[in-house]
Design an enzyme around this catalytic site. Structure first.
Site, PDB file in Angstrom:
ATOM      1  N   ARG A 268       4.077  -6.991  -9.823  1.00 11.33           N
ATOM      2  CA  ARG A 268       4.435  -5.604 -10.114  1.00 11.33           C
ATOM      3  C   ARG A 268       3.813  -4.716  -9.047  1.00 11.33           C
ATOM      4  NH1 ARG A 268       1.686  -3.891 -14.760  1.00 11.33           N
ATOM      5  NH2 ARG A 268       0.408  -2.558 -13.450  1.00 11.33           N
ATOM      6  N   GLU A 284      -0.759  -0.029  -5.495  1.00 15.47           N
ATOM      7  CA  GLU A 284      -1.248  -1.403  -5.358  1.00 15.47           C
ATOM      8  C   GLU A 284      -0.128  -2.349  -5.723  1.00 15.47           C
ATOM      9  OE1 GLU A 284      -4.418  -2.081  -8.125  1.00 15.47           O
ATOM     10  OE2 GLU A 284      -3.210  -1.581  -9.881  1.00 15.47           O
ATOM     11  N   ASN A 286       0.265  -5.978  -7.893  1.00 15.05           N
ATOM     12  CA  ASN A 286      -0.409  -6.895  -8.823  1.00 15.05           C
ATOM     13  C   ASN A 286       0.211  -8.277  -8.707  1.00 15.05           C
ATOM     14  OD1 ASN A 286      -2.004  -4.810 -10.654  1.00 15.05           O
ATOM     15  ND2 ASN A 286       0.043  -3.982 -10.294  1.00 15.05           N
ATOM     16  N   SER A 291       1.363  -7.020 -16.332  1.00  8.48           N
ATOM     17  CA  SER A 291       1.676  -6.841 -17.753  1.00  8.48           C
ATOM     18  C   SER A 291       2.834  -5.892 -17.995  1.00  8.48           C
ATOM     19  CB  SER A 291       0.438  -6.339 -18.496  1.00  8.48           C
ATOM     20  OG  SER A 291       0.006  -5.111 -17.940  1.00  8.48           O
ATOM     21  N   LYS A 450      -7.286  -5.890  -3.074  1.00  7.89           N
ATOM     22  CA  LYS A 450      -7.206  -4.567  -2.455  1.00  7.89           C
ATOM     23  C   LYS A 450      -7.633  -4.605  -0.989  1.00  7.89           C
ATOM     24  CE  LYS A 450      -7.696  -2.016  -6.773  1.00  7.89           C
ATOM     25  NZ  LYS A 450      -7.460  -3.185  -7.647  1.00  7.89           N
ATOM     26  N   LYS A 507     -12.126   2.412  -4.059  1.00  7.03           N
ATOM     27  CA  LYS A 507     -11.639   1.299  -4.877  1.00  7.03           C
ATOM     28  C   LYS A 507     -12.461   0.031  -4.654  1.00  7.03           C
ATOM     29  CE  LYS A 507      -6.766   2.400  -5.584  1.00  7.03           C
ATOM     30  NZ  LYS A 507      -5.420   1.804  -5.581  1.00  7.03           N
ATOM     31  N   GLU A 511      -9.479  -5.558 -10.893  1.00 11.00           N
ATOM     32  CA  GLU A 511      -8.194  -5.305 -11.527  1.00 11.00           C
ATOM     33  C   GLU A 511      -8.443  -4.884 -12.974  1.00 11.00           C
ATOM     34  OE1 GLU A 511      -5.533  -5.387  -9.734  1.00 11.00           O
ATOM     35  OE2 GLU A 511      -6.449  -6.342  -7.994  1.00 11.00           O
ATOM     36  N   GLY A 512      -7.412  -4.270 -13.596  1.00  5.81           N
ATOM     37  CA  GLY A 512      -7.472  -4.016 -15.032  1.00  5.81           C
ATOM     38  C   GLY A 512      -7.675  -2.569 -15.446  1.00  5.81           C
ATOM     39  N   ARG A 596       4.422   4.357 -16.284  1.00  2.84           N
ATOM     40  CA  ARG A 596       3.218   4.646 -17.066  1.00  2.84           C
ATOM     41  C   ARG A 596       2.855   6.108 -16.846  1.00  2.84           C
ATOM     42  NH1 ARG A 596      -0.809   0.368 -14.851  1.00  2.84           N
ATOM     43  NH2 ARG A 596       0.425   0.830 -12.989  1.00  2.84           N
TER      44      ARG A 596
END
Length: 620
Positions: A268, A284, A286, A291, A450, A507, A511-512, A596
Site C-alpha cells: 500500500r 511512504e 508499506n 492493512s 524509510k 521519521k 511502522e504502525g 484515511r
C-alpha cells in the site's frame, strides 16, 4: 493581507463570514475564525482570459460544492463548478468598506426524493425540504435554525450507517471490552468511519492509481539487490537494534545460499495532496502488513449505499465513487501464490498479534479466499510465539504441527514489540529459512524501510532500478523532499529543520503509526541528538521528510456511535499486488484504495493506532 467577507449557499447554508487571505503570485491561502468550516481557500489558477487582474482561484464551499471566480479590480463574477450556478462577486478590503460577497443566485439543493429512511422517511423528507427551500440565509437566527435542521438530519442518518456497518462486518474490536482483541465475536464495535466520502481530485487519484504497478516493480527490483540493501542500511544497523536483527536474518539467508524463488507483495503506497505545492506526494510505501484491504472495501460499499439513499440531500452522486476491489484483489494474490507453490494440501499461515483489535479486516481476507476458491485455500492463524512452539521444517518445507504451509502472510512482525523474546526472532528466522512463500520475504520487508525510501530519492539512485526514463520521471515526481541526517552534507538541512521545524517531519525506522516527530519536537530532538559525538551517531536512525499540508475538508466522523463535524485532512492509500516466480511475473496490479481521514490538528494518522477514520474518495 486582504480581508474578504463571503456569503454563499454551501452546506450548511451560511451567514457572511470574515475570511483572512493572502493574495500573491503563488496562490490564495486563507482561513476563517468562524466555527463553520465551510469556506476553505484552494490553490489558485492563473486566469487565461482578458481580466484586469490575472488572479483566479477556486473556493471550497463545502466538501462537494466548488465555485470558480475570476477576480477583477472592481469586482467579478463566476460560476458554480458543480451546478453551473451563476455567482456575483465584489472585491472588498479590510481597510475600506469591509468586504465583498459571493452569492449563488440560483443555488438550490437538489431534490431529495430518494433520500428517505425506512424508519424515519417522513421526517427526513421534511428536513430536506426545509434545506432545499433556503437558497441563501438572510440573518443569524435563520442560520441557527438551519444548523439545527442539518444536525437533526444527520442524527437520523447516522443510525442507518451504523446498522449497515454492523450488519456487513465493518467492525473492529471494542478496546473498552475485555477480551475483544482475543475472542472472535466478543466486544465488536463499528470501525471508526466518515459518514460520507471526502472530496478528492480525479486527476490526482488517477495519478496515484497509475503509479501502483511501477512501485510494485521498484520494490521487487530493490529487494533483489542484496548489496544495495546491506549498504543503504549499514549506518542504521549500528544504532537501531530492530533494523539490525532484520539485517542479520537477511545476511544469514545470503550466507546459507537460501533464495526465495516465489515473491509475493501486498503493498500500500500512501499519498497526500500537498496544498503548498499542488502536488501528489508519497508519504511512504508499506511492504509488510498493509492493512484495511478488507474494511477499506466495505467503507466504499457503505458510502455507495448512503449516497444511493441520501445523496440527493447532499448533492452527491454514486458516479463519483470509484470502484474498490481491494479485498478480492488481496485474496486473488494469496490464492495465486498458493497455486504457484504447488501443494494442494497446504494452507496459508497468517502471522498475527496475540491481541488484535483489527482482526476482522484479517478475517475478511480469509473468508474471501474460501469463498472465491472453495475447498482449496484455507487460512490458519498463529502468533510468532505459537510458531516458535509448533513449527518445524522438513527439507525446508514448513509445517505447523502436521499441517503443511505454502504461504506465510505477516499481519504482525513489523515492530520491535512483536519480538518480546528471542523465541519470536527464532520463529522469524525459521519461517524465512522455509520454502514457503513469505509475504513479505525479509528482502521485501527491508525494501520498504524509510531509509530505503530516502536513499531512492537521491539523484540517480531511483534510475538505477528504473532505467526507463519516463517511468523514473513519473515515480520521482511523487517523491517528497527526503534527507539523510548522516555526514557533513546533512549539517545544512539539520540546521534548517531546527530553525523551521514546522516544515519537516522526523521519521524513525518504525511502522504502525504514532512514531513520527512533528513541530517543536523536531527541533528539540535534533538538538538532543547533536549534543555529543556518541548521540550524533543516533541520527542515522532517522530521516527527515518534507512536511505536507493537505487541503482541509469538512467531515462527519463517527467513533463509538457518536458523530462530530470536524475540519479534516486525508491520506490516500493505493493497494498493489505483485507475484513473481523466478523470472516470470505472474501478477502485477493496482488493487484498490483506502482513504484515511483525521482531524486537521492531528499529526499522526493511523486508523488502528486511533488517530484516523476509514473513508473513501469522492472524485471531483
Amino acid at each position: 493581507m486582504t480581508h474578504l467577507k463571503l456569503m454563499g449557499h454551501g452546506y450548511p447554508p451560511l451567514l457572511s463570514h470574515q475570511i483572512h487571505g493572502v493574495w500573491g503570485s503563488h496562490g490564495v491561502w486563507g482561513s476563517h475564525p468562524s466555527p463553520c468550516p465551510s469556506f476553505t481557500f484552494l490553490r489558485n489558477r492563473i486566469c487565461g482570459g482578458n481580466c484586469s487582474s490575472p488572479l483566479a482561484f477556486q473556493l471550497l464551499l463545502h466538501p462537494w460544492h466548488h465555485a470558480s471566480l475570476h477576480v477583477h479590480s472592481g469586482g467579478g463574477r463566476g460560476f458554480c463548478l458543480q451546478k453551473n450556478h451563476s455567482l456575483r462577486f465584489s472585491r472588498g478590503c479590510g481597510r475600506c468598506q469591509g468586504g465583498g460577497r459571493i452569492v449563488c443566485k440560483s443555488a438550490q439543493l437538489p431534490s431529495a426524493s430518494s433520500a428517505t429512511s425506512v424508519i424515519r422517511e417522513d421526517r427526513i423528507d421534511k428536513l430536506v425540504d426545509r434545506v432545499e427551500t433556503t437558497s441563501v440565509v438572510q440573518d443569524w437566527e435563520e442560520e441557527k435554525e438551519m444548523r439545527m435542521v442539518m444536525k437533526e438530519l444527520v442524527d437520523l442518518i447516522v443510525p442507518e450507517a451504523l446498522a449497515w456497518a454492523s450488519l456487513n462486518g465493518l467492525v473492529v474490536g471494542d478496546k473498552s471490552s475485555k477480551g475483544s482483541g482475543t475472542n472472535v465475536g466478543l466486544g465488536m464495535v463499528h470501525a471508526p468511519l466518515s459518514l460520507f466520502p471526502t472530496s478528492f481530485p480525479q486527476n490526482a487519484f488517477t495519478q496515484a492509481v497509475q503509479l501502483a504497478t511501477d512501485f510494485n516493480i521498484l520494490i521487487d527490483r530493490v529487494s533483489q539487490d542484496m548489496q544495495f540493501l546491506q549498504e543503504a542500511l549499514a549506518s542504521t544497523q549500528k544504532v537501531d537494534s530492530f533494523t539490525a536483527r532484520l539485517l542479520d536474518i537477511h545476511s544469514q539467508m545470503l550466507e546459507e545460499g537460501l533464495k526465495q524463488e516465489i515473491q509475493l507483495g501486498l503493498h500500500r503506497s500512501d499519498y497526500m495532496l500537498d496544498m503548498a505545492t499542488g502536488s501528489l506526494l508519497q508519504v511512504e510505501i508499506n511492504t509488510i502488513s498493509s492493512s484495511f484491504a478488507g474494511l477499506g472495501s466495505l467503507i466504499s460499499k457503505l458510502h455507495r449505499y448512503l449516497i444511493e439513499r441520501y445523496g440527493d440531500a447532499f448533492g452527491l452522486k454514486v458516479e463519483n465513487l470509484p470502484e474498490n476491489n481491494a479485498m478480492d484483489a488481496f485474496a486473488e494474490a494469496l490464492a495465486l501464490a498458493w497455486k504457484e507453490f504447488g501443494d494442494t494440501s497446504a494452507v496459508v499461515l497468517m502471522v498475527v498479534h496475540k491481541e488484535e483489535g483489527n482482526m476482522y479486516d484479517q478475517y475478511w481476507l480469509a473468508l474471501r479466499l474460501w469463498e472465491l476458491y472453495p475447498q482449496n485455500v484455507r487460512v490458519i492463524r498463529r502468533t510468532l510465539a505459537e510458531v516458535a512452539a509448533e513449527a518445524k521444517l522438513r527439507d525446508r518445507q514448513l509445517f505447523i504441527g502436521e499441517q503443511a504451509v505454502s504461504v506465510v502472510y505477516y499481519r504482525s512482525g513489523y515492530a520491535p514489540a512483536d519480538y518480546p523474546s528471542e523465541a519470536e526472532w527464532m520463529a522469524r528466522l525459521l519461517l524465512e529459512r522455509s520454502s514457503a512463500v513469505k509475504c513479505p520475504s525479509i528482502s521485501y520487508h527491508l525494501a520498504g524501510a524509510k531509509k530505503i525510501q530516502q536513499e531512492l530519492a537521491k539523484p540517480g539512485v531511483l534510475e538505477r532500478f528504473m532505467p526507463d526514463r519516463e517511468v523514473a520521471r513519473k515515480v520521482r515526481k511523487s517523491f517528497a523532499g527526503l534527507w539523510s541526517l548522516e555526514g557533513e552534507s546533512s549539517a545544512q538541512v539539520i540546521e534548517e529543520a531546527i530553525s523551521n521545524p514546522q516544515a519537516f517531519v522526523l521519521k524513525p525506522q518504525r511502522e504502525g503509526g504514532g512514531n513520527n516527530i512533528y513541530g517543536a519536537d523536531v527541533s528539540t530532538t535534533l538538538r538532543e541528538l547533536q549534543k555529543d559525538e556518541e548521540q550524533q551517531g543516533l541520527l542515522a536512525a532517522y530521516i527527515l521528510m518534507q512536511r505536507m499540508f493537505p487541503t482541509i475538508s469538512s467531515s462527519y466522523l463517527l467513533r463509538n456511535g457518536i458523530w462530530s463535524l470536524e475540519d479534516t485532512v486525508s491520506e490516500l492509500g493505493i493497494f498493489g499486488t505483485y507475484l513473481r516466480n523466478g523470472h516470470n511475473v505472474v501478477l502485477n496490479k493496482e488493487a484498490g484504495h483506502l482513504l484515511r481521514t483525521k482531524v486537521s490538528n492531528s499529526d499522526e494518522g493511523g486508523v488502528a493506532a486511533g488517530f484516523a477514520v476509514l473513508d473513501s474518495p469522492y472524485l471531483t
